[in-house]
Motif scaffolding. Sequence first.
Motif, PDB file in Angstrom:
ATOM      1  N   MET A   1       0.840  -1.103   0.010  1.00  0.00           N
ATOM      2  CA  MET A   1      -0.143  -0.060   0.163  1.00  0.00           C
ATOM      3  C   MET A   1       0.803   1.398  -0.261  1.00  0.00           C
ATOM      4  N   GLN A   2       0.285   2.136  -1.042  1.00  0.00           N
ATOM      5  CA  GLN A   2       1.584   3.707  -0.882  1.00  0.00           C
ATOM      6  C   GLN A   2       0.424   4.508  -0.065  1.00  0.00           C
ATOM      7  N   ASN A   3       1.088   5.119   1.278  1.00  0.00           N
ATOM      8  CA  ASN A   3       0.898   5.766   1.756  1.00  0.00           C
ATOM      9  C   ASN A   3       1.327   7.544   1.918  1.00  0.00           C
ATOM     10  N   ILE A   4      -0.427   8.442   1.146  1.00  0.00           N
ATOM     11  CA  ILE A   4      -0.021   9.957   0.842  1.00  0.00           C
ATOM     12  C   ILE A   4      -0.480  10.601   1.495  1.00  0.00           C
ATOM     13  N   PHE A   5       0.116  11.467   2.449  1.00  0.00           N
ATOM     14  CA  PHE A   5       0.028  12.158   3.664  1.00  0.00           C
ATOM     15  C   PHE A   5      -0.229  13.853   2.307  1.00  0.00           C
ATOM     16  N   ILE A   6      -0.750  14.402   3.245  1.00  0.00           N
ATOM     17  CA  ILE A   6      -1.268  15.859   1.963  1.00  0.00           C
ATOM     18  C   ILE A   6      -1.368  16.895   2.913  1.00  0.00           C
ATOM     19  N   VAL A   7      -0.393  17.679   2.411  1.00  0.00           N
ATOM     20  CA  VAL A   7      -0.383  19.318   3.947  1.00  0.00           C
ATOM     21  C   VAL A   7      -0.942  20.236   2.540  1.00  0.00           C
ATOM     22  N   GLY A   8      -1.592  20.991   3.842  1.00  0.00           N
ATOM     23  CA  GLY A   8      -1.733  22.761   3.094  1.00  0.00           C
ATOM     24  C   GLY A   8      -3.144  23.219   2.512  1.00  0.00           C
ATOM     25  N   SER A   9      -3.794  21.921   2.045  1.00  0.00           N
ATOM     26  CA  SER A   9      -5.227  22.204   1.913  1.00  0.00           C
ATOM     27  C   SER A   9      -5.764  22.894   3.445  1.00  0.00           C
ATOM     28  N   LYS A  10      -7.497  23.636   3.337  1.00  0.00           N
ATOM     29  CA  LYS A  10      -7.834  23.287   4.519  1.00  0.00           C
ATOM     30  C   LYS A  10      -8.521  22.125   5.208  1.00  0.00           C
ATOM     31  N   GLY A  11      -8.888  21.370   4.211  1.00  0.00           N
ATOM     32  CA  GLY A  11      -9.298  20.288   5.410  1.00  0.00           C
ATOM     33  C   GLY A  11     -10.565  20.271   4.079  1.00  0.00           C
ATOM     34  N   ILE A  12     -10.484  18.402   4.509  1.00  0.00           N
ATOM     35  CA  ILE A  12     -12.175  17.588   4.485  1.00  0.00           C
ATOM     36  C   ILE A  12     -13.526  17.334   5.139  1.00  0.00           C
ATOM     37  N   PRO A  13     -14.004  17.099   5.218  1.00  0.00           N
ATOM     38  CA  PRO A  13     -15.353  17.713   4.548  1.00  0.00           C
ATOM     39  C   PRO A  13     -15.546  18.885   4.688  1.00  0.00           C
ATOM     40  N   GLY A  14     -16.650  20.140   3.458  1.00  0.00           N
ATOM     41  CA  GLY A  14     -16.766  21.537   4.336  1.00  0.00           C
ATOM     42  C   GLY A  14     -16.029  22.207   3.181  1.00  0.00           C
ATOM     43  N   TYR A  16     -15.211  25.161   0.733  1.00  0.00           N
ATOM     44  CA  TYR A  16     -15.258  25.064  -0.740  1.00  0.00           C
ATOM     45  C   TYR A  16     -13.925  25.601  -1.880  1.00  0.00           C
ATOM     46  N   GLY A  17     -12.752  26.282  -1.162  1.00  0.00           N
ATOM     47  CA  GLY A  17     -11.442  26.495  -2.135  1.00  0.00           C
ATOM     48  C   GLY A  17     -10.962  25.309  -3.300  1.00  0.00           C
ATOM     49  N   GLY A  18     -10.261  25.645  -3.586  1.00  0.00           N
ATOM     50  CA  GLY A  18      -9.919  24.886  -4.998  1.00  0.00           C
ATOM     51  C   GLY A  18      -8.902  23.828  -4.286  1.00  0.00           C
ATOM     52  N   TYR A  19      -7.908  24.204  -3.457  1.00  0.00           N
ATOM     53  CA  TYR A  19      -7.261  23.019  -2.894  1.00  0.00           C
ATOM     54  C   TYR A  19      -7.961  21.769  -2.565  1.00  0.00           C
ATOM     55  N   GLU A  20      -9.349  22.588  -1.797  1.00  0.00           N
ATOM     56  CA  GLU A  20      -9.956  21.706  -0.990  1.00  0.00           C
ATOM     57  C   GLU A  20     -10.888  20.567  -1.625  1.00  0.00           C
ATOM     58  N   THR A  21     -11.188  21.265  -2.445  1.00  0.00           N
ATOM     59  CA  THR A  21     -12.208  20.426  -3.866  1.00  0.00           C
ATOM     60  C   THR A  21     -11.464  19.118  -4.231  1.00  0.00           C
ATOM     61  N   PHE A  22      -9.873  19.764  -4.903  1.00  0.00           N
ATOM     62  CA  PHE A  22      -9.117  18.464  -5.296  1.00  0.00           C
ATOM     63  C   PHE A  22      -9.171  17.399  -4.291  1.00  0.00           C
ATOM     64  N   VAL A  23      -8.778  17.421  -3.110  1.00  0.00           N
ATOM     65  CA  VAL A  23      -8.399  16.879  -2.059  1.00  0.00           C
ATOM     66  C   VAL A  23      -9.631  16.137  -2.001  1.00  0.00           C
ATOM     67  N   ASP A  24     -10.769  16.773  -1.458  1.00  0.00           N
ATOM     68  CA  ASP A  24     -12.263  15.952  -1.605  1.00  0.00           C
ATOM     69  C   ASP A  24     -12.497  14.866  -2.434  1.00  0.00           C
ATOM     70  N   LYS A  25     -12.323  15.445  -3.792  1.00  0.00           N
ATOM     71  CA  LYS A  25     -12.907  14.731  -5.054  1.00  0.00           C
ATOM     72  C   LYS A  25     -11.185  13.514  -5.153  1.00  0.00           C
ATOM     73  N   LEU A  26      -9.959  13.770  -5.086  1.00  0.00           N
ATOM     74  CA  LEU A  26      -9.093  13.109  -5.367  1.00  0.00           C
ATOM     75  C   LEU A  26      -9.685  11.421  -4.292  1.00  0.00           C
ATOM     76  N   THR A  27      -9.309  12.228  -2.464  1.00  0.00           N
ATOM     77  CA  THR A  27      -9.933  10.534  -2.340  1.00  0.00           C
ATOM     78  C   THR A  27     -11.786   9.991  -2.180  1.00  0.00           C
ATOM     79  N   GLU A  28     -12.441  11.108  -2.733  1.00  0.00           N
ATOM     80  CA  GLU A  28     -13.528  10.428  -3.226  1.00  0.00           C
ATOM     81  C   GLU A  28     -13.491   9.465  -4.033  1.00  0.00           C
ATOM     82  N   TYR A  29     -12.537   9.706  -5.307  1.00  0.00           N
ATOM     83  CA  TYR A  29     -13.154   9.062  -6.566  1.00  0.00           C
ATOM     84  C   TYR A  29     -11.663   7.395  -5.706  1.00  0.00           C
ATOM     85  N   HIS A  30     -10.648   7.680  -4.889  1.00  0.00           N
ATOM     86  CA  HIS A  30      -9.946   6.611  -4.668  1.00  0.00           C
ATOM     87  C   HIS A  30     -10.075   6.099  -3.996  1.00  0.00           C
TER      88      HIS A  30
END
Length: 392
Positions: A1-14, A16-30
């Motif tokens: 398993m590949q562990n990915i740590f994401i730093v720099g967005s305000k977080g998920i969920p809830g 609505y910034g660009g990075y937040e939407t990106f992280v939300d979609k990335l985790t949703e699709y994967h």
Amino acid sequence: MQNIFIVGSKGIPGSYGGYETFVDKLTEYHQDQPEIKYHVACAVDEAEKVGEFTYHNAHCFNVLRKPIGPAQAIFYDTDALKYCVAYIKQHHISNPIVYVLACRIGPFFNKYVKQIHQLGGKVYVNPDGHEWMRAKWPAPVRKYWKISEQLMVKHADLLVCDSKNIEKYIRTSYESYKPQTTFIAYGAETRKSTLTDADPALTDWYRSKGLAPGEYYLVVGRFVPENNYETMIREFMKSHTKKHFALITNVSDKFLEDLKRKTGFDRDPRIKFVGTVYNTELLMKIRENAYGYFHGHEVGGTNPSLLEALGSTRLNLLLDVGFNKEVAEDSALYWNKSDGDLARLIDQADQMLPEEIDRYDQLSTDRIRQAYSWDYICGRYMDLFLNNCSEM
């Protein structure tokens, strides 16, 4: 398993910034992918909320955002990196990837890169746009952003650029560092809103704002000078259109007063500042029903609001800069900031035949579907994280 740590967005969920939407979609699709595990830093402002939770099968960890003014984001990122290093050590994680969004922590960055390298990991950075060029920052802050970007480019294992123009800028500006780069864009939806034209959420919004479907031009974006609100308003006022101009934005009183003084927009009843819209389906429907969309951003990479407009709005009128042309290609109309140019384009757009607008609508939707759909973008990230396909 590949562990990915994401730093720099305000977080998920809830959020609505660009990075937040990106992280939300990335985790949703994967979320159903057994080969990958996400760990996402999430900002909280109260100490009692610090803790961990699961969302989209991602391990989310809350990091306290200290109330220290403009430096808040810098210390939030460094505290999140401290957590990542400790978690990787504690859980004996092999070959982790830490993905840092934005270049805020340059002076402190190499310290954490060395620690992650010692643990067998790699550090990727998304450099975002030209933060150091944004007019909202005073000169000393802009100088900090530029130095910070320089140091993060120097020490990152890979720069993941969401714009080909940003990738070119990174490679040419920091050629002496020989930065490793790849291009993976931001994503957007191509589906239609779940709301119908008769939905009360939509009809009530129209009624309260004095708007009607197909009878307004639209802009959605941050209320900052480099998004060229002044030019768009001034040019709209010069045009002969009978349609309204609806601006969905967070209003800064000072900037609004400056605009009013410079343009006199308050004397033009066609121009309507309609506040913000956080209901995703409602915003999508408002985009779909607009006659046309204005995009005046000239600083940054692939802009989320542009992608969303191309995916939803039938006719798009974009500022003619490299970032925007790279994304939309021949699926939009273009304007420049010279006197009268946008006003003429608005008058031209008003006279376009329905079949001509249909053609632009199809071109822009196809452009998003082929190069910017979330399914495609998340697939690119899967290849990057699992196969280290940096040159694609």
